[in-house]
Design a protein around this motif. Structure first.
Motif, PDB file in Angstrom:
ATOM      1  N   GLU A   7     -12.182  24.188  18.349  1.00 52.86           N
ATOM      2  CA  GLU A   7     -13.162  23.105  18.265  1.00 52.86           C
ATOM      3  C   GLU A   7     -14.584  23.639  18.166  1.00 52.86           C
ATOM      4  O   GLU A   7     -15.400  23.148  17.374  1.00 52.86           O
ATOM      5  N   ARG A   8     -14.895  24.621  18.982  1.00 54.68           N
ATOM      6  CA  ARG A   8     -16.254  25.154  18.959  1.00 54.68           C
ATOM      7  C   ARG A   8     -16.549  25.850  17.627  1.00 54.68           C
ATOM      8  O   ARG A   8     -17.679  25.811  17.134  1.00 54.68           O
ATOM      9  N   CYS A   9     -15.560  26.505  17.061  1.00 54.31           N
ATOM     10  CA  CYS A   9     -15.748  27.147  15.753  1.00 54.31           C
ATOM     11  C   CYS A   9     -15.958  26.094  14.667  1.00 54.31           C
ATOM     12  O   CYS A   9     -16.827  26.249  13.797  1.00 54.31           O
ATOM     13  N   VAL A  10     -15.164  25.029  14.722  1.00 54.05           N
ATOM     14  CA  VAL A  10     -15.293  23.954  13.733  1.00 54.05           C
ATOM     15  C   VAL A  10     -16.648  23.263  13.877  1.00 54.05           C
ATOM     16  O   VAL A  10     -17.308  22.945  12.877  1.00 54.05           O
ATOM     17  N   GLU A  11     -17.085  23.034  15.110  1.00 54.67           N
ATOM     18  CA  GLU A  11     -18.367  22.367  15.318  1.00 54.67           C
ATOM     19  C   GLU A  11     -19.517  23.223  14.803  1.00 54.67           C
ATOM     20  O   GLU A  11     -20.509  22.701  14.282  1.00 54.67           O
ATOM     21  N   TYR A  12     -19.401  24.556  14.943  1.00 52.66           N
ATOM     22  CA  TYR A  12     -20.430  25.432  14.399  1.00 52.66           C
ATOM     23  C   TYR A  12     -20.474  25.334  12.871  1.00 52.66           C
ATOM     24  O   TYR A  12     -21.545  25.370  12.255  1.00 52.66           O
ATOM     25  N   LEU A  13     -19.292  25.190  12.265  1.00 53.45           N
ATOM     26  CA  LEU A  13     -19.211  25.138  10.804  1.00 53.45           C
ATOM     27  C   LEU A  13     -19.608  23.785  10.231  1.00 53.45           C
ATOM     28  O   LEU A  13     -20.321  23.705   9.226  1.00 53.45           O
ATOM     29  N   ALA A  14     -19.129  22.703  10.870  1.00 52.09           N
ATOM     30  CA  ALA A  14     -19.259  21.378  10.260  1.00 52.09           C
ATOM     31  C   ALA A  14     -19.896  20.332  11.161  1.00 52.09           C
ATOM     32  O   ALA A  14     -19.990  19.159  10.756  1.00 52.09           O
ATOM     33  N   GLY A  15     -20.296  20.682  12.361  1.00 49.04           N
ATOM     34  CA  GLY A  15     -20.860  19.696  13.262  1.00 49.04           C
ATOM     35  C   GLY A  15     -19.773  18.871  13.935  1.00 49.04           C
ATOM     36  O   GLY A  15     -18.576  19.067  13.699  1.00 49.04           O
ATOM     37  N   ARG A  16     -20.162  17.901  14.728  1.00 52.38           N
ATOM     38  CA  ARG A  16     -19.212  17.101  15.498  1.00 52.38           C
ATOM     39  C   ARG A  16     -18.315  16.253  14.605  1.00 52.38           C
ATOM     40  O   ARG A  16     -17.219  15.872  14.997  1.00 52.38           O
ATOM     41  N   ARG A  17     -18.770  15.951  13.387  1.00 47.94           N
ATOM     42  CA  ARG A  17     -17.962  15.113  12.503  1.00 47.94           C
ATOM     43  C   ARG A  17     -16.640  15.786  12.119  1.00 47.94           C
ATOM     44  O   ARG A  17     -15.704  15.110  11.693  1.00 47.94           O
ATOM     45  N   GLY A  18     -16.583  17.107  12.266  1.00 52.25           N
ATOM     46  CA  GLY A  18     -15.346  17.806  11.910  1.00 52.25           C
ATOM     47  C   GLY A  18     -14.311  17.835  13.016  1.00 52.25           C
ATOM     48  O   GLY A  18     -13.146  18.195  12.786  1.00 52.25           O
ATOM     49  N   LEU A  19     -14.688  17.435  14.244  1.00 53.13           N
ATOM     50  CA  LEU A  19     -13.790  17.588  15.390  1.00 53.13           C
ATOM     51  C   LEU A  19     -12.565  16.693  15.311  1.00 53.13           C
ATOM     52  O   LEU A  19     -11.461  17.106  15.652  1.00 53.13           O
ATOM     53  N   ILE A  20     -12.744  15.418  14.894  1.00 55.63           N
ATOM     54  CA  ILE A  20     -11.612  14.492  14.866  1.00 55.63           C
ATOM     55  C   ILE A  20     -10.545  14.983  13.902  1.00 55.63           C
ATOM     56  O   ILE A  20      -9.339  14.924  14.193  1.00 55.63           O
ATOM     57  N   PHE A  21     -10.951  15.518  12.751  1.00 57.35           N
ATOM     58  CA  PHE A  21      -9.985  16.034  11.780  1.00 57.35           C
ATOM     59  C   PHE A  21      -9.293  17.284  12.312  1.00 57.35           C
ATOM     60  O   PHE A  21      -8.086  17.471  12.133  1.00 57.35           O
ATOM     61  N   TYR A  22     -10.069  18.129  12.986  1.00 57.65           N
ATOM     62  CA  TYR A  22      -9.476  19.337  13.556  1.00 57.65           C
ATOM     63  C   TYR A  22      -8.444  18.985  14.620  1.00 57.65           C
ATOM     64  O   TYR A  22      -7.332  19.543  14.633  1.00 57.65           O
ATOM     65  N   ARG A  23      -8.784  18.080  15.510  1.00 53.76           N
ATOM     66  CA  ARG A  23      -7.867  17.718  16.588  1.00 53.76           C
ATOM     67  C   ARG A  23      -6.575  17.112  16.048  1.00 53.76           C
ATOM     68  O   ARG A  23      -5.472  17.447  16.523  1.00 53.76           O
ATOM     69  N   LEU A  24      -6.688  16.236  15.059  1.00 48.47           N
ATOM     70  CA  LEU A  24      -5.492  15.626  14.471  1.00 48.47           C
ATOM     71  C   LEU A  24      -4.616  16.683  13.794  1.00 48.47           C
ATOM     72  O   LEU A  24      -3.388  16.679  13.951  1.00 48.47           O
ATOM     73  N   LEU A  25      -5.232  17.604  13.069  1.00 51.10           N
ATOM     74  CA  LEU A  25      -4.468  18.653  12.396  1.00 51.10           C
ATOM     75  C   LEU A  25      -3.824  19.594  13.409  1.00 51.10           C
ATOM     76  O   LEU A  25      -2.689  20.049  13.215  1.00 51.10           O
ATOM     77  N   TYR A  26      -4.519  19.861  14.504  1.00 54.52           N
ATOM     78  CA  TYR A  26      -3.982  20.740  15.550  1.00 54.52           C
ATOM     79  C   TYR A  26      -2.742  20.109  16.181  1.00 54.52           C
ATOM     80  O   TYR A  26      -1.714  20.783  16.400  1.00 54.52           O
ATOM     81  N   ILE A  27      -2.815  18.812  16.453  1.00 54.13           N
ATOM     82  CA  ILE A  27      -1.685  18.099  17.053  1.00 54.13           C
ATOM     83  C   ILE A  27      -0.512  18.025  16.083  1.00 54.13           C
ATOM     84  O   ILE A  27       0.657  18.205  16.473  1.00 54.13           O
ATOM     85  N   LEU A  28      -0.781  17.796  14.811  1.00 52.01           N
ATOM     86  CA  LEU A  28       0.279  17.766  13.802  1.00 52.01           C
ATOM     87  C   LEU A  28       0.942  19.141  13.670  1.00 52.01           C
ATOM     88  O   LEU A  28       2.164  19.235  13.489  1.00 52.01           O
ATOM     89  N   THR A  29       0.151  20.188  13.784  1.00 52.13           N
ATOM     90  CA  THR A  29       0.704  21.548  13.743  1.00 52.13           C
ATOM     91  C   THR A  29       1.647  21.778  14.912  1.00 52.13           C
ATOM     92  O   THR A  29       2.717  22.375  14.762  1.00 52.13           O
ATOM     93  N   ALA A  30       1.264  21.285  16.090  1.00 52.15           N
ATOM     94  CA  ALA A  30       2.118  21.418  17.274  1.00 52.15           C
ATOM     95  C   ALA A  30       3.446  20.688  17.074  1.00 52.15           C
ATOM     96  O   ALA A  30       4.511  21.195  17.438  1.00 52.15           O
ATOM     97  N   ALA A  31       3.385  19.498  16.485  1.00 52.18           N
ATOM     98  CA  ALA A  31       4.604  18.717  16.270  1.00 52.18           C
ATOM     99  C   ALA A  31       5.539  19.393  15.274  1.00 52.18           C
ATOM    100  O   ALA A  31       6.767  19.345  15.411  1.00 52.18           O
ATOM    101  N   ALA A  32       4.959  20.038  14.249  1.00 58.30           N
ATOM    102  CA  ALA A  32       5.766  20.649  13.193  1.00 58.30           C
ATOM    103  C   ALA A  32       6.185  22.081  13.499  1.00 58.30           C
ATOM    104  O   ALA A  32       7.081  22.619  12.831  1.00 58.30           O
ATOM    105  N   ALA A  33       5.570  22.713  14.487  1.00 59.00           N
ATOM    106  CA  ALA A  33       5.784  24.138  14.750  1.00 59.00           C
ATOM    107  C   ALA A  33       7.247  24.542  14.942  1.00 59.00           C
ATOM    108  O   ALA A  33       7.664  25.597  14.445  1.00 59.00           O
ATOM    109  N   PRO A  34       8.080  23.745  15.657  1.00 54.50           N
ATOM    110  CA  PRO A  34       9.462  24.188  15.873  1.00 54.50           C
ATOM    111  C   PRO A  34      10.287  24.355  14.602  1.00 54.50           C
ATOM    112  O   PRO A  34      11.308  25.053  14.613  1.00 54.50           O
ATOM    113  N   VAL A  35       9.874  23.726  13.506  1.00 53.86           N
ATOM    114  CA  VAL A  35      10.664  23.829  12.268  1.00 53.86           C
ATOM    115  C   VAL A  35       9.966  24.701  11.231  1.00 53.86           C
ATOM    116  O   VAL A  35      10.429  24.826  10.102  1.00 53.86           O
TER     117      VAL A  35
END
Length: 444
Positions: A375-403
């Motif tokens: 999150e802190r890396c994304v915020e440095y790159l894109a500001g706070r507007r990038g956090l919601i997309f990062y968090r959603l993608l991170y959670i989707l990665t967690a869901a898909a990781a076992p396969v």
């Protein structure tokens, strides 16, 4: 696809070869000298980690920042990674892994000191810091800061999320017969509930989870060592002896000499404690503290707990168990995961239980810690507007990781971690005078 995989493997082998390992370990030694052996203040750092400073700038307590950093470093590397080092480098690798932790404390200290010194306050009053801010504000190398932030954000999906969820799914499938899909979904939901609460939520969970899982794992390993009491001294002798020479020991253990022991011991130690990678200082920068030196001393204890204590105990458990139980076939232990499973299984019920709970809690804590770093890396790159997309993608990665097939993911994560190390070491070495000056001024 095979061409891409081979290319990533070649790049990974090149980046994590002897030059980078030597540069990292050399930085550990250099900063140990520059700080006049800062490791001697480790117990002061432990005392300070339990005390909060009132009226200081920051978002979380020093203990909250420390446990968030520990959450990311306490991962599968502390358990499976040590087994990998022994399987590939022999018992002597444990000695070099431990030594990496001792000297790595100086690098962790330097990283944290610079992160706090060059941190900045956002418009909404939050404290931000890390290697990207050190490169930007300390060295005025914004292009390199942007590269570090990009590599850090990308690495979080691999080493911080997919790899850890996959490890949880594997152990739940094998030991508890729980479907990997269910594990991925539950991991994603639990991680999401914490991550969307920000640093206060992540630190709050880590402050409770990290002490519990650490005490549980260390206590469980202590029980195994009590059962192996008659092989503890022989195991220690074997670890030290095979760190410098080839040979064989009871249980089919063999050492390939100092080069193999050093290579795998140092590499696994660096992977476990992340000293020099520039990730842990991101958490240190959020701490409420009156001095960069004070928080840096607290942060350096993370490497102490991670490698000097936990990795060393794991190594002693594995070596003593293998020496005591000839039933462990070393020919089957081609990877660290299998070797670790076989060693812990020698203590019925207790051993497998410790391994299962240890892997699940260590891996989940890493998911939380690396989510904050990303999150802190994304915020440095894109500001706070990038956090919601990062968090959603991170959670989707967690869901898909076992396969997900993790071979390429593992190697890509290793490449990205190496690419994080290089700019971070540039900042550490170029600003070593600042580290030494701040240290002398505060401690004197």
């Amino acid at each position: 696809m095979e061409f891409i995989e081979n290319g990533i493997r070649t790049l990974n082998d090149f980046l994590w070869g002897w030059p980078l390992i030597g540069l990292l370990f050399g930085t550990h030694l250099f900063l140990t000298v520059r700080t006049k052996v800062i490791q001697r203040f480790v117990f002061r750092g432990i005392r300070w980690s339990l005390k909060s400073e009132e009226g200081c700038e920051g978002e979380v307590s020093p203990f909250g920042a420390l446990t968030t950093a520990l959450a990311s470093t306490f991962g599968t590397g502390n358990i499976i990674g040590v087994g990998t080092a022994i399987a590939l480098g022999g018992p002597g690798a444990v000695f070099w892994c431990w030594l990496t932790g001792i000297f790595g404390m100086a690098t962790t200290y330097g990283e944290a000191l610079l992160a706090v010194k060059f941190r900045t306050r956002t418009e909404d009053g939050r404290m931000q810091g890390g290697a990207m801010y050190v490169l930007d504000r300390g060295l005025h190398m914004r292009w390199l800061a942007l590269l570090f932030a990009l590599f850090g954000a990308m690495a979080s999906f691999g080493i911080g999320c997919a790899v850890q969820v996959n490890a949880i799914a594997a152990v739940c499938k094998e030991s508890l017969n729980i479907s990997p899909g269910v594990v991925g979904l539950v991991s994603a939901v639990l991680a999401g509930l914490v991550i969307f609460g920000g640093i206060q939520s992540i630190a709050g969970v880590c402050q409770r989870l990290v002490p519990f899982m650490s005490l549980f794992y260390i206590g469980g390993c202590g029980a195994i060592l009590i059962a192996n009491w008659d092989f503890i001294i022989p195991a220690l002798q074997t670890i030290v002896t095979m760190a410098f020479s080839p040979g064989a020991a009871a249980g089919g253990l063999a050492g390939g000499g100092i080069q193999m022991a050093m290579r795998y011991g140092i590499a696994r130690g660096l992977f476990s404690n992340e000293a020099g990678m520039g990730s842990a200082p991101i958490a240190a920068a959020a701490a409420k503290t009156s001095s960069p030196v004070r928080q840096a001393l607290i942060s350096s204890t993370a490497t102490f707990w991670d490698t000097v204590v936990v990795c060393a105990i794991t190594g002693l458990v594995l070596v003593s168990s293998i020496m005591k139980n000839p039933a462990i076939d070393m020919a089957m232990a081609g990877d660290g995961g299998l070797l670790t499973t076989l060693a812990f299984a020698q203590i019925p019920i207790v051993g497998p239980g410790i391994l299962v709970v240890g892997i699940i809690t260590f891996a989940f804590s890493t998911i939380l810690g690396w989510a904050y770093y990303g999150e802190r890396c994304v915020e440095y790159l894109a500001g706070r507007r990038g956090l919601i997309f990062y968090r959603l993608l991170y959670i989707l990665t967690a869901a898909a990781a076992p396969v997900i097939q993790l071979g390429v993911v593992w190697m890509t994560a290793d490449v990205l971690n190496a690419l994080m190390v290089l700019p971070n070491l540039i900042s550490l070495l170029c600003l070593s005078d600042v580290v030494a000056g701040e240290t002398q001024k505060y401690l004197n």
